[in-house]
Design a protein around this motif. Sequence first.
Motif, PDB file in Angstrom:
ATOM      1  N   ALA A  30       3.435  11.966 -33.731  1.00 58.55           N
ATOM      2  CA  ALA A  30       4.457  10.879 -33.796  1.00 58.55           C
ATOM      3  C   ALA A  30       5.933  11.313 -33.352  1.00 58.55           C
ATOM      4  CB  ALA A  30       4.771  10.362 -35.303  1.00 58.55           C
ATOM      5  N   GLY A  31       5.972  12.580 -33.034  1.00 57.60           N
ATOM      6  CA  GLY A  31       7.308  13.298 -32.596  1.00 57.60           C
ATOM      7  C   GLY A  31       7.286  14.801 -32.780  1.00 57.60           C
ATOM      8  N   SER A  32       8.383  15.673 -32.559  1.00 56.76           N
ATOM      9  CA  SER A  32       8.456  16.901 -32.598  1.00 56.76           C
ATOM     10  C   SER A  32       8.152  17.593 -34.089  1.00 56.76           C
ATOM     11  CB  SER A  32       9.682  17.472 -32.215  1.00 56.76           C
ATOM     12  OG  SER A  32      10.759  16.942 -32.977  1.00 56.76           O
ATOM     13  N   THR A  33       8.239  16.695 -35.203  1.00 58.66           N
ATOM     14  CA  THR A  33       8.101  17.296 -36.321  1.00 58.66           C
ATOM     15  C   THR A  33       6.722  17.357 -36.991  1.00 58.66           C
ATOM     16  OG1 THR A  33       8.641  15.358 -37.351  1.00 58.66           O
ATOM     17  CG2 THR A  33      10.459  16.853 -37.064  1.00 58.66           C
ATOM     18  N   THR A  34       5.804  16.529 -36.057  1.00 62.32           N
ATOM     19  CA  THR A  34       4.438  16.308 -36.720  1.00 62.32           C
ATOM     20  C   THR A  34       3.743  17.564 -36.872  1.00 62.32           C
ATOM     21  OG1 THR A  34       4.351  14.107 -35.538  1.00 62.32           O
ATOM     22  CG2 THR A  34       2.430  15.312 -36.080  1.00 62.32           C
ATOM     23  N   PRO A  35       3.703  18.565 -35.888  1.00 62.08           N
ATOM     24  CA  PRO A  35       2.882  19.802 -36.024  1.00 62.08           C
ATOM     25  C   PRO A  35       3.202  20.742 -37.547  1.00 62.08           C
ATOM     26  CG  PRO A  35       3.959  19.853 -33.872  1.00 62.08           C
ATOM     27  CD  PRO A  35       4.353  18.768 -34.479  1.00 62.08           C
ATOM     28  N   ALA A  36       4.514  20.435 -37.782  1.00 66.97           N
ATOM     29  CA  ALA A  36       4.859  21.236 -39.124  1.00 66.97           C
ATOM     30  C   ALA A  36       4.431  20.341 -40.288  1.00 66.97           C
ATOM     31  CB  ALA A  36       6.310  21.170 -39.343  1.00 66.97           C
ATOM     32  N   GLU A  37       4.446  19.063 -40.155  1.00 66.10           N
ATOM     33  CA  GLU A  37       3.771  18.125 -41.196  1.00 66.10           C
ATOM     34  C   GLU A  37       2.457  18.295 -41.169  1.00 66.10           C
ATOM     35  OE1 GLU A  37       5.053  14.425 -40.185  1.00 66.10           O
ATOM     36  OE2 GLU A  37       7.023  14.687 -40.426  1.00 66.10           O
ATOM     37  N   VAL A  38       1.726  18.423 -40.188  1.00 66.64           N
ATOM     38  CA  VAL A  38       0.156  18.895 -40.309  1.00 66.64           C
ATOM     39  C   VAL A  38      -0.025  20.362 -40.926  1.00 66.64           C
ATOM     40  CG1 VAL A  38      -1.759  19.126 -38.683  1.00 66.64           C
ATOM     41  CG2 VAL A  38      -0.179  17.137 -38.134  1.00 66.64           C
ATOM     42  N   ALA A  39       0.693  21.041 -40.610  1.00 64.30           N
ATOM     43  CA  ALA A  39       0.304  22.413 -41.188  1.00 64.30           C
ATOM     44  C   ALA A  39       0.435  22.434 -42.736  1.00 64.30           C
ATOM     45  CB  ALA A  39       1.458  23.478 -40.591  1.00 64.30           C
ATOM     46  N   GLY A  40       1.605  21.556 -43.150  1.00 58.47           N
ATOM     47  CA  GLY A  40       1.861  21.690 -44.548  1.00 58.47           C
ATOM     48  C   GLY A  40       0.801  20.970 -45.243  1.00 58.47           C
ATOM     49  N   LEU A  41       0.335  19.809 -44.539  1.00 58.64           N
ATOM     50  CA  LEU A  41      -0.843  19.084 -45.160  1.00 58.64           C
ATOM     51  C   LEU A  41      -2.025  19.834 -45.287  1.00 58.64           C
ATOM     52  CD1 LEU A  41      -2.002  15.478 -44.956  1.00 58.64           C
ATOM     53  CD2 LEU A  41      -3.665  16.990 -44.238  1.00 58.64           C
ATOM     54  N   LEU A  42      -2.452  20.479 -44.156  1.00 57.18           N
ATOM     55  CA  LEU A  42      -3.732  21.533 -44.150  1.00 57.18           C
ATOM     56  C   LEU A  42      -3.428  22.675 -45.221  1.00 57.18           C
ATOM     57  CD1 LEU A  42      -3.827  22.036 -40.319  1.00 57.18           C
ATOM     58  CD2 LEU A  42      -5.404  20.739 -41.779  1.00 57.18           C
ATOM     59  N   ARG A  43      -2.305  23.214 -45.581  1.00 54.13           N
ATOM     60  CA  ARG A  43      -2.290  24.069 -46.436  1.00 54.13           C
ATOM     61  C   ARG A  43      -2.225  23.496 -47.930  1.00 54.13           C
ATOM     62  NH1 ARG A  43       2.152  25.646 -43.307  1.00 54.13           N
ATOM     63  NH2 ARG A  43       3.872  24.750 -44.371  1.00 54.13           N
TER      64      ARG A  43
END
Length: 430
Positions: free
Chosen positions: A154-167
């Motif tokens: 959805a934007g530039s912050t999505t990778p960090a959100e994905v990493a957080g959900l994976l953890r």
Amino acid sequence: MSPAHRPAVTVVGIGADGWNGLPAPSQDALRKAETLIGGARQLGLLPEECTGERVAWPSPLRPAVPGLLAAHAGRRVCVLASGDPMFYGIGRALTDVLGAGALRVLPHPSSVAYACARLGWPLEDTETVTLVGRPVANLVAALHDRRRVLVLSAGSTTPAEVAGLLRQGGFGPSRMHVLEQLGSEKERCTEGIADTWDEPPGDALNIVAVDCRITPDAVRLGCVPGLPDEAYDHDGQLTKRHVRAATLGALAPSPGELLWDIGGGSGSIAIEWMRAHRSCAAISVERDPARAERIARNADALGVPGLRVVTGAAPGALAGLPAPDAVFVGGGLTSHGLLEACWDVLPPGGRLVANTVTLESEAVLAGWHRRHGGDLVRLSAAHAAPVGGFTGWRQAMPVTQWSVRKETTGITPHSDRIATAANIPTGDER
């Protein structure tokens, strides 16, 4: 093609490589267009030789589509889309409004095709999940050990959100690749492990590739009904694992179908119905506000945030809901008019499944079984438990289940109900 038979709208897919990456037919259509509609970023990729009036999509986009097209009717209209317009793109909304015959679609390679090409991942073995206009919780249902998933950001912050959900979900060891500006001269790839991901936000135009790895102690969420009971937050109102698996088997979810889950409790039946296929939708009806909130939390945690929760007592709370393809009644069987309301709204071929542990409700189900047939079964399970210094069987309360399929005289199409039922968009217009 004569003007009378020319499609009303040409849809042109464009990539991050812009004008130079377009084939000749796409460039020709854009040059001849009298109206050019697209996102501001896409319109900015066109050269001055494209002289048509440039119109940026408003926000929210989808409700504006019919009016905007009507305003430019009779003109040569080109709509710009990111990559392949028919893959999570504007092509779906345009087809819904105009019909396929009114469109000429000129696709461009999608970001998914570029990502698989860069990573060497076979496209047919790779899951794709979009987070454009969707919550990050949508990713959960696609996470399985040693599977590969591409996430449309959805934007530039999505990778960090994905990493957080994976953890959070026990997938911290997963390797991530963030691919930016695919196909352009600015293309860049950053990789790392979700557990230690600390990359700053990069380009907003990115796709996240996840090579899933699960920790040994994580709760495993399989592909079939019967998730572990510990996967749910509950206050005891939970259809237990083995009965739940049998219940979903009787409900028999198919892609695109809608379920009413009445007496939702912890939401387990509706959640696992929706996990059966990404296009399945469900409405969970629960009279207790605290439990209704818990259902929504469980839906997020288990990857189906689109579950619609209605707080209220049935049958009154059922008024105005989209007609279902199947109904599960997990509580309130003795409520006056409940089964009648459910039966009347089912289309031919629809299924109704009801579970109970009480004699009073069992008598109700026996009466309906006499009138309408179906299967009336008793389900029981026993679990090994300590008995002093030994081990014995501890019997759970038996569950009486009635399941029936309404007599078929022709199936009512259900696809038009799904977006309304789930209260989510039907596509991601990019």
